[in-house]
Every structure is written in C-alpha cells, then in structure tokens.
Design a protein around this motif. Structure first.
Motif, PDB file in Angstrom:
ATOM      1  N   ARG A   1       0.835  -1.201   0.000  1.00  0.00           N
ATOM      2  CA  ARG A   1       0.000   0.000   0.000  1.00  0.00           C
ATOM      3  C   ARG A   1       0.875   1.258   0.000  1.00  0.00           C
ATOM      4  O   ARG A   1       0.570   2.242  -0.658  1.00  0.00           O
ATOM      5  CB  ARG A   1      -0.910  -0.011   1.238  1.00  0.00           C
ATOM      6  N   ASP A   2       1.975   1.212   0.766  1.00  0.00           N
ATOM      7  CA  ASP A   2       2.845   2.390   0.852  1.00  0.00           C
ATOM      8  C   ASP A   2       4.304   1.948   0.762  1.00  0.00           C
ATOM      9  O   ASP A   2       5.080   2.140   1.695  1.00  0.00           O
ATOM     10  CB  ASP A   2       2.571   3.132   2.172  1.00  0.00           C
ATOM     11  N   PHE A   3       4.652   1.348  -0.342  1.00  0.00           N
ATOM     12  CA  PHE A   3       5.967   0.734  -0.469  1.00  0.00           C
ATOM     13  C   PHE A   3       7.097   1.729  -0.221  1.00  0.00           C
ATOM     14  O   PHE A   3       7.996   1.488   0.586  1.00  0.00           O
ATOM     15  CB  PHE A   3       6.125   0.084  -1.847  1.00  0.00           C
ATOM     16  N   ASP A   4       7.012   2.875  -0.880  1.00  0.00           N
ATOM     17  CA  ASP A   4       8.116   3.829  -0.751  1.00  0.00           C
ATOM     18  C   ASP A   4       8.217   4.395   0.648  1.00  0.00           C
ATOM     19  O   ASP A   4       9.316   4.628   1.158  1.00  0.00           O
ATOM     20  CB  ASP A   4       7.960   4.947  -1.784  1.00  0.00           C
ATOM     21  N   GLY A   5       7.075   4.595   1.277  1.00  0.00           N
ATOM     22  CA  GLY A   5       7.054   5.073   2.655  1.00  0.00           C
ATOM     23  C   GLY A   5       7.800   4.120   3.577  1.00  0.00           C
ATOM     24  O   GLY A   5       8.659   4.533   4.365  1.00  0.00           O
ATOM     25  N   TYR A   6       7.507   2.838   3.450  1.00  0.00           N
ATOM     26  CA  TYR A   6       8.156   1.849   4.319  1.00  0.00           C
ATOM     27  C   TYR A   6       9.632   1.676   3.986  1.00  0.00           C
ATOM     28  O   TYR A   6      10.458   1.482   4.868  1.00  0.00           O
ATOM     29  CB  TYR A   6       7.420   0.504   4.255  1.00  0.00           C
ATOM     30  N   LEU A   7       9.953   1.754   2.707  1.00  0.00           N
ATOM     31  CA  LEU A   7      11.354   1.621   2.313  1.00  0.00           C
ATOM     32  C   LEU A   7      12.177   2.769   2.902  1.00  0.00           C
ATOM     33  O   LEU A   7      13.263   2.559   3.443  1.00  0.00           O
ATOM     34  CB  LEU A   7      11.475   1.586   0.783  1.00  0.00           C
ATOM     35  N   GLU A   8      11.606   3.981   2.815  1.00  0.00           N
ATOM     36  CA  GLU A   8      12.293   5.151   3.388  1.00  0.00           C
ATOM     37  C   GLU A   8      12.484   4.985   4.886  1.00  0.00           C
ATOM     38  O   GLU A   8      13.562   5.241   5.428  1.00  0.00           O
ATOM     39  CB  GLU A   8      11.486   6.439   3.110  1.00  0.00           C
TER      40      GLU A   8
END
Ligand code: SF4
Lengths: 162, 461
Positions: free
Chosen positions: B60-67
């Motif tokens: 759902r929020d891949f980039d958020g979690y990766l960051e």
C-alpha cells in the motif's frame, strides 16, 4: 508452572537436554555435569549468573582448540518454540553459544516468556542483536539425512534456574 | 540471459531417474513434515491472514516503508547502498570490498546473491568467496546450480558428494553423511576465521526498527556474520515488513511452510554495527519496481521465499529446480524469472504449470499464483502473435507428459499428495490432473475465463 512445562516440552522436542536447578544448587549441579561429561575448559562471556559461579573447571574468555564447551546466560526462553533468546551488545557476545561443540545455557525461570510477542513488546530500544536458538545446529543437505553439529554446537544443554 | 528451454531441460532431467527420485523424496519429506507441524499450530490460518495483511500494508505504501527502513537502519549504524540492477549491485559490492582490501569472503545462503551472479564476478576480481551452507558448498565445488530453494544439492547422491570431496578437497573417500558434514565443517571453520568479509541475504527487513533478519539451521550464517569484521547483506527491497511486532507472525509461518520445521534452529536479528564490525546492506531493485507498478505481478512481491509452492507443485516434483533454468524455480519462480529476466527469456515458463491450484493453497501469504500464471500466458501469447506459439508450447508439454511412464509417475505422486492433505482441504482434486492428461490437453491454455470459473468447471466435469 505451566509455562515452564510447555517450554521444557518444546526444548526436548528440539533435542535440547534440560536440567532444573535452583540458584543455591546451580554451582554444584554444574560441577557435577562438567565432571560427568569430562568438561575441563569452558569458554564464557562472564555476566549475570555466570559471575556467581565457582566451578572446579577452567573458565576462559578466549576460544581455542582445547575448549570443551561454551557457557552463556540466555536472556529469555520462549515457551512457544522452546527457543533460547540471546541479546548481544557486540558480535563476540554471540560466540560461546556458537563456536564450541557443546553449548550450555543458563536461564532464569522467571525469564521464560509465553511467546515472541511478549519479547518484542518488552525489549529495550535501541535494539541489541537478537539470536533465537532452537536446539543444536543441524543440516539435512545430503540425501535429506539429518546430521547434528553442522557448523555450530552438536549438543545444547539448558539449566533452568528456579 | 538466453531464452530458457524448459521442455528441453525437463526432458533431460526426466531421463535421469536418480534426480527425479531425489526431488520427489525432498518435496514429499517437506510436505509431510509441514503437515505434522501445522497440526501443532492451531491458529495457522489466522497467522497466514495476518502475514498477508502485513505484506498488503507494505504494498500500500511501499516507498514510505522503504524510506522508513533506510532511515532507521542508518540510525543503527548500517551503511545503506541501493542498486538498480544486478550490474550496479556487483559494482557496489566490489567497491566495498576493494576499499577494505577484502580477498576472502564467506557467505550464507542467499538467492539474491545468486540472482546478481556475484560469485564469478568477485572471482574475476581476485576475491574468493566461499558458500558455507553445506548444500551450497557442495554445489559450489561441483560447479552446479541449486536445484531446490531449501535443499540446493538434493539432486546429488551421497556417492557423488563423496567422490567430489575426495577429488576436489582431498578427503578420504567415505559416503557417510555424518563424516562428509564434519569434513565440510572443519574445512569452512578455518575460512570463517581467515575471511575479511562475511555475506548474507535477508529474510526480512523491519521498517520500524531498521533491523534485518536471517534464518538458518546450520549456524553458518551466524559464523559468516559474526567472525569477519565486515558484514555485507544483499537483499531485494521486497523483504520489507512494517514492524518488529509483525515478525512473530512471519517466523511462525516461514519454517513450517518451508522445510516443515516448527522453527529454524537459528533466527538472527541484526540491529547493530560498530567500527570494528561494519554492516552494509545492499538493497536491490532489479525489476522489483516494475513488478510493483504492474497490477497483476505486484502480488508476487509478497513472497517470503519459503519454497512451499515448489514442494507442492506436481511439475516441480517431477522435474526439480534445474528445469526452470533460473535462480528462481517452481511456481513463484516462474513469475519472478519473468519479471526480472523478461518475457523473452521466460516465455516457455508460464506454461509449465497444471494450474491445479496447489501452490495457491499452500502459499503462507496466499499469493494467487495460478491467476498470475494465466495472465503471463496471455501476455506471452499476445507478444508472440498468438495461435502458433501457443500450440507449439502445448504441444511440447503434452509430448513430455503423455509418455506412459511419466503418467504413472505423475499419478503416483498425486495420490501421495492426496494422502498428505486432509480430506477437507480443497486439494483432493489434484489426482484429477494426472489421471486426465488427455483431457488436460484439450483445455485451452488461456481460456477467456477466470481461474476460479475454470476450476469450478473442472471440478464438475
Ligand atoms: S509464493 Fe508463497 S509458497 Fe511460494 S515461495 Fe513464495 S511465499 Fe512460499
């Protein structure tokens, strides 16, 4: 205690040898164990319970060929898996449970937890390195035949201290 | 990479009864152990749902979690590197090693390292890297590729391994697995202490603590990540989970789905680095972002690499991992190979499935693999202009499968599987696939219907 029983049941399922002892008889029980097993030189990282021991054997903080066993204090036990939890502040803290053929872990009964969840809710931050140990090291890479003592210990022994 | 000739590979493998038998033994062994273990985990289905939910949250929020992961990992003292593709990843690792004058490295098992083909690259630059997982070590000295995700050397007999150790390592000839293991143990012990760097993969990247997790049975990952002064973890960006509080759920489903163990012997959670013990994480994108942006393929990013779908797949059980011609084999491996190496390389693979649904049924994070395979078939056919190619592929398939021996073998396996799953599990239709090969050939490889409709129809027929 029900939790301890469950923990012991799982430990045994994982091929871990279990001894129940108390603080006052820990020294005696360990000495007897060392004697019976012919263990003369033990690799340790001294702290906690280990500091209170006065064994008839030689303790060393350096690993070498002549070490018979490693001794560590497990920080927690997990009843769900029969796992020992070791927290390490530095990589060298991990070695007594890894390098020798025999690993002996001391564990306070009060540090047996029901499940992983309880551990992660109570663990201090920033996190140390955490290792779960579930029995002796093993492999089945050759024709699916189980061999104990792959790269780590062939035997794991736990003294639960009441 | 060249086009993978699945059928040709499969035919070769099928002419070697030892390999066929070994693969059968390994897969059946794991499935039977899984059955026994899951019987001890009453909330296993709920755990699967929870794991699925956690992975959905990541997507759902891949980039958020990766960051978040990168930020927290840096706080832990880890050095983060990001590689867009395999070549970049190799260069990054070489650079790290060169700066620290690394000549010798030890490594625990990592599919991602295989994916970026790091070993020959390092070798060409004068850096020797030892695989330390026993199975990986064996195939490394045999100059072969892993044939099974959790049992990489399962295609080799103990006699072959004995000969290998004797000829290549000078060990006195013995076929005793205990002795062979001991020899490898002593051989690699020295290397751990001599090594300038240790490498690993990662099973999970934990966003809220910046930690990463490596599970294993042998202790070789512990050795590789503890003894050398430098630890380089190589991992795909999809290994993210939101929180350390989600980790128990994943630990509870991974081992049972994989080797059938309740837990692996060692679970290593890394959250610390220091001057004397540097930790670097190489995050690899290599096609994963393409998957993320693809409405059908993105689901495959949830895969936790348990290998369960391979174990239960009737095709994998027949031919093993080598037939897939890729580091990723089995049902999910088809999808990953397609996504990473592209449709031209992988165009035969989506057809190497019976679409029986066993993979979907077993997958701990409930990835609907057959649905994705159907979509890939559609894409392959579309790309190649249709009919002819489609017929050719189905033709190859039936050629392979109509041999009476194989039919028998298939049926034999299927009835074993049936025994393994409880009656109320939905898998009792499996033997149907085998007893009706002729019917199967009449089924359109890509019908205009959904998988579920197709399934229903086949059940009713
Ligand atoms: S797709 Fe599912 S069953 Fe297959 S390896 Fe991945 S997690 Fe395991």
């Amino acid at each position: 205690m029900e939790r301890t029983e469950k923990f012991i049941e799982e430990l045994k399922r994982n091929d871990v040898e279990v001894y129940l002892t108390s603080r006052s008889s820990l020294n005696e029980d360990l000495n007897e164990f060392f004697k019976k097993q012919g263990i003369k030189r033990v690799f340790v990282r001294p702290r906690g319970l280990v500091n209170q021991l006065s064994p008839d054997i030689e303790f060393t903080e350096k690993f070498d060929e002549d070490v018979d066993a490693g001794l560590s204090e497990a920080d927690f036990g997990i009843a769900y898996s029969g796992g020992l939890v070791e927290l390490a502040e530095s990589p060298s803290d991990k070695l007594p449970s890894l390098l020798p053929d025999i690993h002996i872990a001391l564990l306070k009964e009060s540090n047996i937890l029901d499940d992983f969840d309880v551990l992660f809710e109570n663990i201090p931050h920033p996190l140390p390195d955490i290792t779960f140990i579930v029995g002796p090291s093993k492999t089945a890479d050759i024709e699916k035949i189980l061999v104990k003592g792959a790269h780590g210990p062939r035997r794991v022994i736990v003294f639960i201290v009441r | 990479m060249k086009k993978i000739n699945f059928y040709e590979n499969a035919r070769k493998i099928l002419s070697n009864p030892t390999v066929v038998e070994a693969v059968q033994k390994a897969t059946m062994h794991a499935l039977e152990k899984r059955r026994q273990t899951i019987a001890r985990i009453p909330d296993f289905e709920e755990l699967r749902d929870k794991a699925r939910t956690a992975k959905e949250e990541i997507l759902r929020d891949f980039d958020g979690y990766l960051e978040k992961f990168k930020e927290n990992a840096r706080k832990n003292g880890f050095v983060i590197h990001e590689a867009g593709d395999a070549r970049e990843a190799r260069e990054i690792i070489l650079q790290i090693f060169k700066e620290r004058n690394v000549k010798l490295a030890v490594s625990s098992k990592s599919m991602t390292q295989e994916e970026i083909e790091i070993n020959p690259f390092l070798e060409a630059h004068g850096i020797k890297k030892y695989e330390t997982d026993l199975g990986e070590f064996i195939i490394q000295i045999a100059h072969q590729k892993p044939s099974h995700i959790t049992a990489p050397a399962i295609h080799l007999t103990r006699r072959e391994i004995a000969r290998l150790f004797n000829e290549k390592l000078g060990m006195e000839y013995t076929e005793e697995p205990e002795e062979l293991t001991k020899f490898a143990r002593n051989y690699l012990r020295k290397k751990y202490f001599e090594a300038d760097a240790g490498m690993s993969g990662a099973n999970f990247l934990i966003a809220d603590t910046g930690s990463f997790v490596v599970v294993e049975n042998e202790g070789n990952a512990r050795m590789s990540t503890t003894l050398p002064p430098l630890h380089v973890a190589v991992t795909g960006i999809e290994k993210l989970i939101p929180s350390i509080k989600d980790l128990p759920v994943f630990l509870k489903i991974l081992a049972p789905s994989s080797t059938g163990q309740h837990q692996t012997v060692y679970t290593n959670i890394f959250s610390q680095a220091s001057k004397d013990h540097e930790v670097h994480i190489v995050l690899i994108e290599n096609g994963r972002r393409r998957m993320l942006n693809d409405p059908v393929l993105r689901e495959a990013l949830m895969c936790i690499r348990c290998g369960g779908c391979s174990n239960v797949c009737p095709i994998f059980q027949l031919v093993g991992g080598h037939a897939y011609g890729s580091v990723y084999s089995g049902p999910i491996g088809i999808i990953w190979t397609y996504a990473i190496f592209g449709p031209d390389v992988a165009k035969e693979l989506p057809f190497a499935s019976t679409l029986c649904g066993a993979c979907y049924e077993i997958c701990p994070v409930r990835i609907n693999i057959p649905r994705i395979l159907l979509e890939l078939r559609r894409r392959v056919i579309e790309r190649t202009g249709g009919k002819l190619e489609e017929k050719a592929l189905v033709g190859l398939w039936s050629q392979l499968m109509t041999k009476p021996v194989l039919n028998k073998l298939g049926f034999h396996l299927a009835s074993k599987i049936q025994g393994i799953f409880k009656k109320d599990d939905k898998l009792t239709h499996l033997p149907f696939v085998f007893s009706n090969w002729t019917k199967w050939k009449d089924i359109e490889p890509f019908p205009g219907k959904s998988f579920r409709e197709l399934w229903k129809e086949r059940k009713n027929s």
